[in-house]
Design a protein around this motif. Structure first.
Motif, mmCIF file in Angstrom:
data_model
loop_
_atom_site.group_PDB
_atom_site.id
_atom_site.type_symbol
_atom_site.label_atom_id
_atom_site.label_comp_id
_atom_site.label_asym_id
_atom_site.label_seq_id
_atom_site.Cartn_x
_atom_site.Cartn_y
_atom_site.Cartn_z
ATOM 1 N N PRO A 329 43.333 43.181 50.055
ATOM 2 C CA PRO A 329 42.638 44.338 49.476
ATOM 3 C C PRO A 329 41.124 44.215 49.625
ATOM 4 O O PRO A 329 40.401 44.086 48.636
ATOM 5 C CB PRO A 329 43.066 44.284 48.007
ATOM 6 C CG PRO A 329 43.168 42.814 47.731
ATOM 7 C CD PRO A 329 43.689 42.196 49.011
ATOM 8 N N TRP A 330 40.662 44.288 50.866
ATOM 9 C CA TRP A 330 39.274 43.932 51.156
ATOM 10 C C TRP A 330 38.571 45.002 51.973
ATOM 11 O O TRP A 330 39.182 45.752 52.732
ATOM 12 C CB TRP A 330 39.246 42.615 51.951
ATOM 13 C CG TRP A 330 39.964 41.478 51.310
ATOM 14 C CD1 TRP A 330 39.824 41.039 50.021
ATOM 15 C CD2 TRP A 330 40.946 40.626 51.911
ATOM 16 N NE1 TRP A 330 40.653 39.965 49.800
ATOM 17 C CE2 TRP A 330 41.354 39.683 50.942
ATOM 18 C CE3 TRP A 330 41.514 40.555 53.196
ATOM 19 C CZ2 TRP A 330 42.295 38.689 51.199
ATOM 20 C CZ3 TRP A 330 42.461 39.573 53.453
ATOM 21 C CH2 TRP A 330 42.837 38.653 52.469
ATOM 22 N N ASP A 341 38.543 39.924 43.687
ATOM 23 C CA ASP A 341 39.302 40.402 42.533
ATOM 24 C C ASP A 341 39.012 41.856 42.187
ATOM 25 O O ASP A 341 39.743 42.466 41.403
ATOM 26 C CB ASP A 341 39.048 39.510 41.317
ATOM 27 C CG ASP A 341 37.574 39.363 40.986
ATOM 28 O OD1 ASP A 341 36.713 39.732 41.828
ATOM 29 O OD2 ASP A 341 37.260 38.872 39.881
ATOM 30 N N TRP A 342 37.950 42.441 42.767
ATOM 31 C CA TRP A 342 37.583 43.837 42.513
ATOM 32 C C TRP A 342 37.085 44.479 43.797
ATOM 33 O O TRP A 342 36.511 43.810 44.659
ATOM 34 C CB TRP A 342 36.429 43.932 41.497
ATOM 35 C CG TRP A 342 36.778 43.719 40.067
ATOM 36 C CD1 TRP A 342 36.910 42.522 39.416
ATOM 37 C CD2 TRP A 342 37.016 44.738 39.087
ATOM 38 N NE1 TRP A 342 37.216 42.722 38.104
ATOM 39 C CE2 TRP A 342 37.281 44.074 37.859
ATOM 40 C CE3 TRP A 342 37.030 46.132 39.120
ATOM 41 C CZ2 TRP A 342 37.558 44.778 36.690
ATOM 42 C CZ3 TRP A 342 37.302 46.824 37.947
ATOM 43 C CH2 TRP A 342 37.568 46.153 36.749
ATOM 44 N N LEU A 343 37.276 45.802 43.888
ATOM 45 C CA LEU A 343 36.501 46.647 44.789
ATOM 46 C C LEU A 343 35.985 47.803 43.945
ATOM 47 O O LEU A 343 36.776 48.663 43.519
ATOM 48 C CB LEU A 343 37.338 47.185 45.955
ATOM 49 C CG LEU A 343 37.702 46.224 47.083
ATOM 50 C CD1 LEU A 343 38.409 46.975 48.203
ATOM 51 C CD2 LEU A 343 36.492 45.490 47.635
ATOM 52 N N PHE A 348 42.043 43.994 41.178
ATOM 53 C CA PHE A 348 43.241 43.562 41.889
ATOM 54 C C PHE A 348 43.972 42.412 41.199
ATOM 55 O O PHE A 348 44.936 41.879 41.747
ATOM 56 C CB PHE A 348 42.892 43.209 43.329
ATOM 57 C CG PHE A 348 42.479 44.417 44.125
ATOM 58 C CD1 PHE A 348 43.388 45.434 44.367
ATOM 59 C CD2 PHE A 348 41.186 44.551 44.586
ATOM 60 C CE1 PHE A 348 43.012 46.569 45.076
ATOM 61 C CE2 PHE A 348 40.802 45.678 45.288
ATOM 62 C CZ PHE A 348 41.711 46.692 45.536
ATOM 63 N N GLY A 349 43.511 42.045 40.026
ATOM 64 C CA GLY A 349 44.301 41.159 39.179
ATOM 65 C C GLY A 349 44.252 39.687 39.518
ATOM 66 O O GLY A 349 44.779 38.864 38.768
ATOM 67 N N MET A 453 35.664 54.067 50.540
ATOM 68 C CA MET A 453 37.068 53.729 50.780
ATOM 69 C C MET A 453 37.891 53.701 49.490
ATOM 70 O O MET A 453 39.112 53.901 49.535
ATOM 71 C CB MET A 453 37.161 52.382 51.489
ATOM 72 C CG MET A 453 36.570 52.365 52.892
ATOM 73 S SD MET A 453 37.452 53.398 54.075
ATOM 74 C CE MET A 453 39.020 52.564 54.204
ATOM 75 N N VAL A 454 37.242 53.443 48.350
ATOM 76 C CA VAL A 454 37.964 53.431 47.071
ATOM 77 C C VAL A 454 37.354 54.425 46.085
ATOM 78 O O VAL A 454 37.657 54.384 44.888
ATOM 79 C CB VAL A 454 37.988 52.012 46.448
ATOM 80 C CG1 VAL A 454 38.825 51.071 47.300
ATOM 81 C CG2 VAL A 454 36.573 51.457 46.280
ATOM 82 N N GLU A 455 36.539 55.333 46.574
ATOM 83 C CA GLU A 455 35.862 56.305 45.713
ATOM 84 C C GLU A 455 36.857 57.333 45.167
ATOM 85 O O GLU A 455 37.777 57.772 45.858
ATOM 86 C CB GLU A 455 34.774 57.021 46.518
ATOM 87 C CG GLU A 455 33.951 58.013 45.725
ATOM 88 C CD GLU A 455 32.836 58.625 46.558
ATOM 89 O OE1 GLU A 455 32.060 59.426 46.000
ATOM 90 O OE2 GLU A 455 32.745 58.316 47.765
#
Length: 627
Positions: A329-330, A341-343, A348-349, A453-455
């Protein structure tokens, strides 16, 4: 371990030239100075060209070491034998373990001789010493290192991210017999079909202009100096800048004072012609001998296509090759240094980056280069971006994944059953005006960035020129794993159009804000699982474009690339359809023509109808794993 660990903290990442480098610490610098000797050499290639290469050799000569090698167009700086690159290797564990690290300026860049050719074509039948490519340059370099650098154990590995990842792929072709392990990471693989410069034939405007304005320039000398790119934007607003300049011809004029062969090539090859076909390694990934670790990120803003298609080509054309495929998840390259761990607003836990480096990358090279125990990595190690955990598969896509079509329905609905018959409202229409294109982000940005990409996609869903289809809340989780394919049936008033399809995970309205990100509103958040563009004139052939038939319904089907995502119970699935994604993608004039030669007057509004009837069942074809 060879060296005592002296640092444990991974610091912030800085992005330069499409690569990610860890911010060095004083401890890193001291460690390299104490434990490595740097040599700078100019290695002769078979045609007489010399490539500048920095070699870091452990000072402890009581044992031998494998060679870990990276070839780059982004400079092996710092230059000078008294100045060291820090940290060394794919990640800090390698530096402390002990390897001979080699970094090389590719042909035509920085201190290497020769002419630079971006994504240089592979020459299968080399008939003379003048037939050179990135494969032969890698081979010749390895051969020289084995003969001239003392203290090696005879084993060589290559790794790289982005363009260096593409050079790692090239080393697999006619590989040197001592090259035993290769890791192409986000490798540049096909600049027309899906990587940085184009997606499905649509020009990726924002990233290409800013990057190529520097990267593609013809150098005036062999130098440690990088060439400047275009800097005359005069605004922090990229949407305004690109809309104001209007056409690709106008942007080309901005670069005229700086000779830029790569930009000229991009403007001259607007179809999937022989120029582009010669520049992908995919057809040549046969009989691959080294072990391969292919790596990518599900939210890679630049090179998602590369790892997906490299893995698939090796699996199908070289099935005996030992390959491990990793997708996490990158963003682009963040697996190299980030905790993972985050974006932005999405947790992402777990520390997925740490897991990759410690459990996958480091053991892979240790086994193949130092003979350490086999980590028994699965053929595919895939992070599910909805379930938030790693999954191991025997192959990718998983053999248990089956096709399920998610159909557009009347009244903006979405379901796994075909649309009903006899409904007069069997289509949805929108008015696409290229002079008011749909933005790719709600932010004001001059450079493309990666956060889009994650907005949250609510900003786009509220526009009248974006169609929105959404399912009922899911009664059970839905796990997708594998390729996504968009199948649209459209009728337009123009002879060309772009179609952007986004597959979105809609969070429940009562989703609480995360305590670590209390200002991020997660209730109803629209997370883009995958978004892709298709230039409709290429719907039947990327080599021979065809106009849309304005008097008929046209089928436009295209590869949206892969995903691994579980839509949780209570979440909804959304599909958004639009015809501009600006300025991420250049504007389509919505008439059949060479867009690279379009004038401002060529850009015309058009009506687009997307059908959902039994005869014309527009859908997104998913690969689903039934639980």
């Amino acid at each position: 371990m060879f060296f005592k660990q002296t640092t444990a903290v991974l610091l912030a990442i800085i992005a330069t030239c499409g690569l990610l480098h860890a911010q060095p610490t004083p401890a890193d610098s001291f460690f390299v100075e104490q434990h490595y000797t740097k040599r700078e050499v100019r290695i002769p290639m078979r045609d007489g060209v010399h490539l500048f290469t920095a070699v870091y050799v452990p000072k402890d000569t009581t044992r031998t070491y494998p060679i870990l090698f990276m070839r780059t167009p982004y400079s092996v700086a710092p230059y000078g034998e008294g100045r060291n690159k820090v940290p060394l290797g794919p990640n800090r564990q390698f530096m402390h373990e002990g390897f001979i690290f080699v970094y090389q300026d590719i042909r035509g860049k920085y201190l290497s001789e020769g002419d630079f050719v971006a994504v240089r074509p592979y020459i299968k039948d080399k008939r003379s010493k003048h037939d050179v490519d990135e494969s032969s340059d890698a081979y010749d370099t390895i051969d020289w290192l084995l003969k001239n650098i003392k203290g090696h154990n005879g084993r060589v590995g290559i790794w790289g991210i982005s363009a260096p990842g593409g050079y790692a792929t090239a080393a697999l072709l006619d590989a040197h017999p001592n090259l035993v392990a290769v890791s192409p990471q986000a490798p540049v693989t096909d600049w027309f079909m899906g990587d940085d410069r184009h997606h499905n034939g649509a020009f990726m405007l924002m990233g290409s202009f800013s990057f190529v304005s520097s990267y593609g320039r013809a150098r005036d000398s062999i130098s440690t100096r990088g060439l400047a790119g275009y800097g005359g934007y005069g605004t922090p607003d990229g949407y305004d800048f690109y809309l104001r300049h209007g056409t690709l011809k106008n942007l080309s004029k901005l670069l005229e004072p700086m000779e830029n062969p790569l930009w000229d090539d991009l403007m001259s090859h607007g179809t999937y012609d022989a120029f582009w076909k010669a520049r992908t390694p995919l057809p040549h990934l046969k009989n691959v001998q080294p072990a391969v670790l292919t790596v990518g990120g599900w939210f890679d803003q630049e090179d998602l296509y590369g790892p997906l298609k490299t893995q698939a080509a090796i699996a199908s054309q070289s099935p005996a090759t030992r390959q491990t495929f990793v997708m996490g998840p990158w963003y682009h390259g963040t697996w190299a240094r980030d905790k993972g761990d985050w974006l932005e607003n999405i947790p992402f836990g777990s520390a997925t980056g740490d897991f990759y480096r410690e459990t996958i990358e480091f053991p892979f090279f240790m086994h193949h280069l130092k003979g350490k125990p086999d980590p028994h990595l699965p053929p595919a190690y895939i992070f599910d971006t909805g379930a938030l955990h790693w999954r191991a598969y025997d192959q990718w896509p998983p053999k248990q994944a089956t096709s399920r079509k998610l159909y557009l329905q009347p009244k903006g609905e979405l379901a796994f059953v075909p649309p009903p018959s006899g409904d007069a409202s069997g289509f949805a229409a929108y008015y696409s005006d290229p002079n008011r294109p749909v933005p790719y982000t709600a932010e004001t940005r001059l450079m493309r960035g990666r956060e889009y990409m994650v907005e949250d996609q609510r900003f786009a869903a509220r526009r009248p020129d974006v169609l929105v289809f959404v399912s009922d809340p899911l009664e059970e989780p839905l796990q997708i794993a594998g390729r996504l394919t968009a199948n649209l049936f459209v009728r337009t008033t123009g002879t060309d159009a772009d179609f952007i399809v986004k597959l979105i995970d809609v969070f429940p309205d009562n989703t609480p804000n995360h305590p670590e990100k209390p200002t991020a509103v997660m209730g109803g958040y629209q997370l883009m699982v995958r978004g892709e563009v298709m230039r409709a004139k290429f719907r039947n052939s990327f080599e021979h474009p065809e106009p849309l038939d304005t008097a008929a319904v046209n089928q436009v089907s295209f590869d949206m690339q892969d995903a691994a995502h579980t839509f949780k119970k209570g979440h909804r699935i959304m599909v958004q359809i639009q015809s501009s994604w600006f300025p991420l993608v250049d504007r389509n004039p919505q008439q059949f023509m060479d867009i690279y030669q379009a004038d401002a007057t060529d850009f015309k509004p058009a009506w687009h109808r997307v059908f959902f009837t039994p005869q014309y069942p527009s859908n997104v074809d998913l690969m689903v794993i039934e639980n």
